[in-house]
Design an enzyme around this catalytic site. Structure first.
Site, mmCIF file in Angstrom:
data_model
loop_
_atom_site.group_PDB
_atom_site.id
_atom_site.type_symbol
_atom_site.label_atom_id
_atom_site.label_comp_id
_atom_site.label_asym_id
_atom_site.label_seq_id
_atom_site.Cartn_x
_atom_site.Cartn_y
_atom_site.Cartn_z
ATOM 1 N N ASP A 92 0.700 -1.317 -0.070
ATOM 2 C CA ASP A 92 0.370 0.156 0.104
ATOM 3 C C ASP A 92 0.871 1.274 -0.046
ATOM 4 O O ASP A 92 0.296 2.496 -0.336
ATOM 5 C CB ASP A 92 -0.899 0.010 1.324
ATOM 6 C CG ASP A 92 -0.147 -0.074 2.487
ATOM 7 O OD1 ASP A 92 1.331 -0.031 2.519
ATOM 8 O OD2 ASP A 92 -1.117 0.225 3.715
ATOM 9 N N HIS A 93 2.045 1.156 0.349
ATOM 10 C CA HIS A 93 2.899 2.412 0.551
ATOM 11 C C HIS A 93 3.745 2.858 -0.784
ATOM 12 O O HIS A 93 4.069 3.940 -0.794
ATOM 13 C CB HIS A 93 4.027 2.254 1.545
ATOM 14 C CG HIS A 93 3.169 2.497 3.105
ATOM 15 N ND1 HIS A 93 2.189 2.099 3.531
ATOM 16 C CD2 HIS A 93 4.073 3.452 3.891
ATOM 17 C CE1 HIS A 93 2.062 2.430 4.759
ATOM 18 N NE2 HIS A 93 3.053 3.301 5.176
ATOM 19 N N ASP A 157 3.273 -0.298 11.461
ATOM 20 C CA ASP A 157 2.718 1.068 11.107
ATOM 21 C C ASP A 157 2.392 1.546 12.328
ATOM 22 O O ASP A 157 1.502 0.939 13.000
ATOM 23 C CB ASP A 157 1.841 0.886 9.935
ATOM 24 C CG ASP A 157 1.578 2.221 9.332
ATOM 25 O OD1 ASP A 157 2.036 2.470 8.251
ATOM 26 O OD2 ASP A 157 0.635 3.091 10.104
ATOM 27 N N ARG A 439 -2.471 12.984 9.932
ATOM 28 C CA ARG A 439 -1.139 13.502 10.402
ATOM 29 C C ARG A 439 -0.720 14.475 9.276
ATOM 30 O O ARG A 439 -1.000 14.365 8.158
ATOM 31 C CB ARG A 439 0.037 12.310 10.221
ATOM 32 C CG ARG A 439 1.290 12.701 10.773
ATOM 33 C CD ARG A 439 2.342 11.468 11.181
ATOM 34 N NE ARG A 439 1.843 10.770 12.126
ATOM 35 C CZ ARG A 439 1.763 9.312 12.472
ATOM 36 N NH1 ARG A 439 2.750 8.765 11.656
ATOM 37 N NH2 ARG A 439 1.428 8.743 13.709
ATOM 38 N N SER A 634 5.427 8.433 12.748
ATOM 39 C CA SER A 634 5.387 6.980 12.239
ATOM 40 C C SER A 634 6.269 5.958 13.049
ATOM 41 O O SER A 634 7.238 6.393 13.640
ATOM 42 C CB SER A 634 5.719 7.159 10.861
ATOM 43 O OG SER A 634 4.942 7.917 10.138
ATOM 44 N N ARG A 636 8.488 4.358 12.239
ATOM 45 C CA ARG A 636 9.571 3.998 11.093
ATOM 46 C C ARG A 636 10.778 3.575 11.758
ATOM 47 O O ARG A 636 11.656 4.306 12.220
ATOM 48 C CB ARG A 636 9.442 5.536 10.821
ATOM 49 C CG ARG A 636 10.373 5.401 9.078
ATOM 50 C CD ARG A 636 10.051 6.919 8.334
ATOM 51 N NE ARG A 636 8.645 7.036 8.111
ATOM 52 C CZ ARG A 636 7.887 8.200 7.780
ATOM 53 N NH1 ARG A 636 8.888 9.062 7.405
ATOM 54 N NH2 ARG A 636 6.776 8.292 7.479
#
Length: 760
Positions: A92-93, A157, A439, A634, A636
């Site tokens: 999806d990213h 995520d 965000r 995020s 991340r």
């Protein structure tokens, strides 16, 4: 556990664990506590004090394509052949929004062919479900297929808590935490406080579930939820749709919460049945006592929100906790000289792309069509999943959006994470956008620091798109129709669930291979997209002396500042290449500039990653000095991996965001906080620091000693001074540090066949 899994839901095991815990605690439990304690690996001996680390057994794991690359690369080093828990990968990213859904997906498949093939083949080999590009956003797919009341799941995520809308304790983690779950190692979570949010009344008019979390963000701030699970309860919770509750839980990440959750409600049962999971609904219906808080359960803090009095909110710009009731927003726009023209309006994303969301937004668009109007702003629609896309196509909401000028984007993250090929503005052009995303940090959506991004509900965003103005309040203001006659929008309305049922759409799921041994995984050493990982070096057992400060960060430093997304996402699987964006968004306290630091040895000025590489090449380890809530945003992992790869050994900050602090520990970096936050002001970015008593960290006799000493040598005159820093590392996390990373430690653990019995 789902229509794609053979594993089953074991409420009996959760209940058995809770019997043990209740005998020990002798008090009623909140719903969140029941799910956490119900998943303890060892409920008999686990310390349950606040702040202790719980060792938990998650039910499942979900990974999005950007973070899955590194997670799987790490898993491949762990020495196991199949994931220990049901796991999925979601593409999806890596889809850039530009031309529209079909073309953008086709382009993404071509440009990311190597990465998608890697994720597909590793999913086949290691027993993971694979969701193809265009299938939808990870969190919507999880809600539609995998989340269930009483579940404990991890996701790579930060918006994984979206599943809390279906009674799941869903927690965003980094890739190394995901490896814990995949490898069958007990997963650690610092025992959180439980913040209760009591909902009373019922939403009225233009107010939506999104406004609950927008208001709460304004109350708590971006770090007010740190170390806490937000548990919603009260009669108002019973009035919300399942997908509305998911929206609220999704944005709990914006206040730093560990996760957010709702107890089991009738709307969850309806949603399970609508998404073809009637058996799970029946099972959950039989466990209502288990799936709610105990009578008399106490929260550490309670905030009450009256839904009947709640008005729509608009949050921003540049931070999701700057909350404005819509009745006061026009005044704020004028006072702050924010651009009033809405250059782009965007609805959808993982936060607000349910059928109910699309229905209410389409009801506003329909009123514009009836009066001969189209959107004055560029208008974009992101369906959350293939199921939503197919259903709104059948039920004509898509046609309604397109009739006012809307462009339907791919079932993917797109502009929400900066995957937006925006052509209507140039970098530096001051403009405003409004979205139903979650965000809105600087440069988050389009890479332009001058874009003022605001967050609101889909219906408010749609109304503003038609009006073309931030100052427009659809509750009170009027527009003129095609003939010039004034009119007002009526309140949005729409079905919670489609009366005809959900349309499945194209088949986008690929099951794991029945013959995994036949699957070969190959990494091209010449690839610039994927790179095999090498273990980090273990700690040498010595104090860390005379370390240069790569950068002293001033102000907000999110994971977007540390490791930007957008165009950089293509390098997520190549640590060397993506490290070229390390800390390029952070503000240097020495010169107030971004991505400009001085090499303290050569006195030459360069970019942050360039100077970091210079230090690495000369054998110099380095540190970063951080400000408040360092690493918010995020989940991340690269914001920890990249500094570690380039030679960082410690981050010394006023405070940390939860996920980032854990990610730093996982990669063998010491996350240290000033005992006295004022010491931040005593350090220059040109000074050197030494961490001089690391034996205290590993000495068993010093167990409970959470202080270390930092000695600073001033660059100006060579004078030194010392101050104390604090750490939150427990015994196992100290072992990660000693080994060089959690992965190094896990590899040893797996090879010794140390594991646990998973809850099945």
């Amino acid at each position: 556990m789902s229509n794609y899994d053979t594993a089953t839901i074991n409420y009996e095991k959760i209940s058995t664990n809770l019997e043990t815990v209740r005998k020990r605690l002798k008090k009623p439990l909140t719903y969140a506590q029941k799910i956490l304690y119900g998943h303890l690996v060892d409920p008999h001996n686990q310390s349950l004090s606040k702040g202790d680390y719980l060792i938990l057994s998650p039910d499942r794991l979900a990974m999005q394509d950007a973070s899955a690359q590194t997670a799987i690369l790490q898993f491949m080093l762990a020495g196991t052949t199949k994931t220990a828990v049901p796991s999925t990968v979601h593409c999806d990213h890596l889809i850039v929004a530009k031309q529209g859904a079909k073309k953008d997906v086709e382009t993404a498949i071509e440009q990311n062919k190597e990465v998608f093939q890697f994720l597909h083949s590793t999913s086949q080999k290691y027993g993971m479900g694979f969701w193809k590009p265009g299938s939808g956003i990870i969190h919507q797919i999880v809600l539609e297929n995998y989340a269930f009341p009483g579940c404990l799941m991890l996701g790579t995520d930060s918006h994984t808590p979206n599943a809390g809308g279906l009674g799941t304790i869903a927690i965003g983690v980094g890739g190394a935490d995901a490896v814990d779950a995949m490898a069958g190692i007990g997963w650690e979570l610092k025992n959180p406080s439980i913040l209760g949010v009591k909902l009373v009344g019922k939403l009225q008019g233009w107010a939506s579930p999104k406004d609950v979390i927008l208001k709460l963000a304004g109350t708590l701030s971006v770090q007010g939820g740190t170390g806490k699970i937000i548990e919603y309860f009260g009669p108002g919770a019973e009035t919300l749709s399942c997908t509305g509750m998911a929206t609220i839980c999704n944005m709990g990440a914006e206040v730093g919460a560990t996760t957010s959750v709702f107890p089991y409600t009738e709307s969850m049962s309806r949603y399970l049945r609508a998404t073809h999971r009637s058996k799970i609904a029946e099972l959950a219906d039989s466990q209502k006592n288990l799936l709610n808080s105990d009578e008399g359960a106490e929260y550490q803090e309670v905030i009450e929100i009256n839904l009947s009095e709640l008005e729509p909110h608009i949050n921003g710009p540049f931070t999701p906790d700057l909350a404005h009731p819509i009745s006061k927003f026009a005044q704020a726009v004028k006072k702050n000289n924010w651009p009033d023209t809405v250059s782009a309006a965007l609805i959808g994303s993982c936060t607000n792309s349910s059928y109910h969301d699309m229905e209410r937004a389409a009801s506003i668009a329909s009123q514009a069509i009836e009066r001969g109007l189209t959107a004055k702003s560029n208008f974009f629609v992101t369906p959350g999943s293939e199921q939503i896309r197919a259903t709104i196509l059948r039920d004509a909401q898509q046609k309604t959006f397109e009739s006012i000028g809307g462009k339907v984007l791919a079932n993917a993250c797109g502009p929400c994470i900066g995957q937006w090929h925006r052509e209507d503005t140039k970098t530096g052009d001051k403009n405003s956008i409004v979205s139903s995303y979650n965000r809105n940090f600087s440069k988050r959506n389009d890479g332009n620091p001058a874009t003022h991004a605001f967050v609101a509900s889909p219906e408010i965003v749609t109304a503003m798109a038609i009006a073309g103005s931030l100052s427009f309040n659809p509750q009170t203001d009027k527009l003129r129709d095609k003939s010039g006659k004034e009119f007002s929008f009526t309140v949005p309305e729409g079905e919670e669930l489609p009366s005809k049922g959900f349309e499945i759409g194209e088949e986008t799921y690929v099951a794991p291979s029945k013959y995994p041994d036949s699957i070969q995984i190959q990494l091209d050493p010449k690839s610039n997209r994927l790179q095999a990982l090498q273990p980090f070096s273990a700690w040498d057992g010595k104090d860390m002396l005379d370390l240069p400060i790569l950068i002293k960060v001033e102000g907000k430093c999110t994971t977007d500042h540390i490791s930007p997304a957008g165009s950089w996402l293509k390098y997520k699987g190549h640590l060397e290449n993506i490290s070229n964006n390390t800390l390029i968004g952070a503000v240097n306290a020495e010169n107030k500039k971004v991505n400009e630091v001085e090499n303290v040895f050569t006195k030459e000025v360069g970019t942050v990653p360039d100077v970091a590489r210079q230090y690495k090449q000369s054998g110099k380890k380095w540190v970063v000095i951080g400000d408040e809530n360092y690493g918010e945003g995020s989940a991340r992992e690269h914001a920890a991996l990249q500094p570690r790869y380039l030679g960082c050994v410690a981050i010394i900050s006023r405070s940390f965001a939860r996920i980032h602090e854990t990610n730093l520990k996982k990669q063998g970096i010491l996350p240290l906080t000033f005992e006295d936050p004022k010491d931040y002001t005593r350090i220059s970015g040109k000074d050197s620091v030494s961490i001089v008593d690391l034996q205290n960290l590993i000495n068993p006799t010093a167990n409970g000693n959470k202080k270390l000493t930092v000695r600073v040598k001033k660059h100006a005159d060579g004078q030194t001074f010392e101050f104390k820093v604090l750490h939150t590392m427990n015994a196992s996390q100290i072992e990660w540090f000693k080994a060089g990373s959690a992965l190094n430690f896990i590899a040893k653990t797996v090879n010794k066949s140390v594991s646990y019995t998973h809850l099945r």
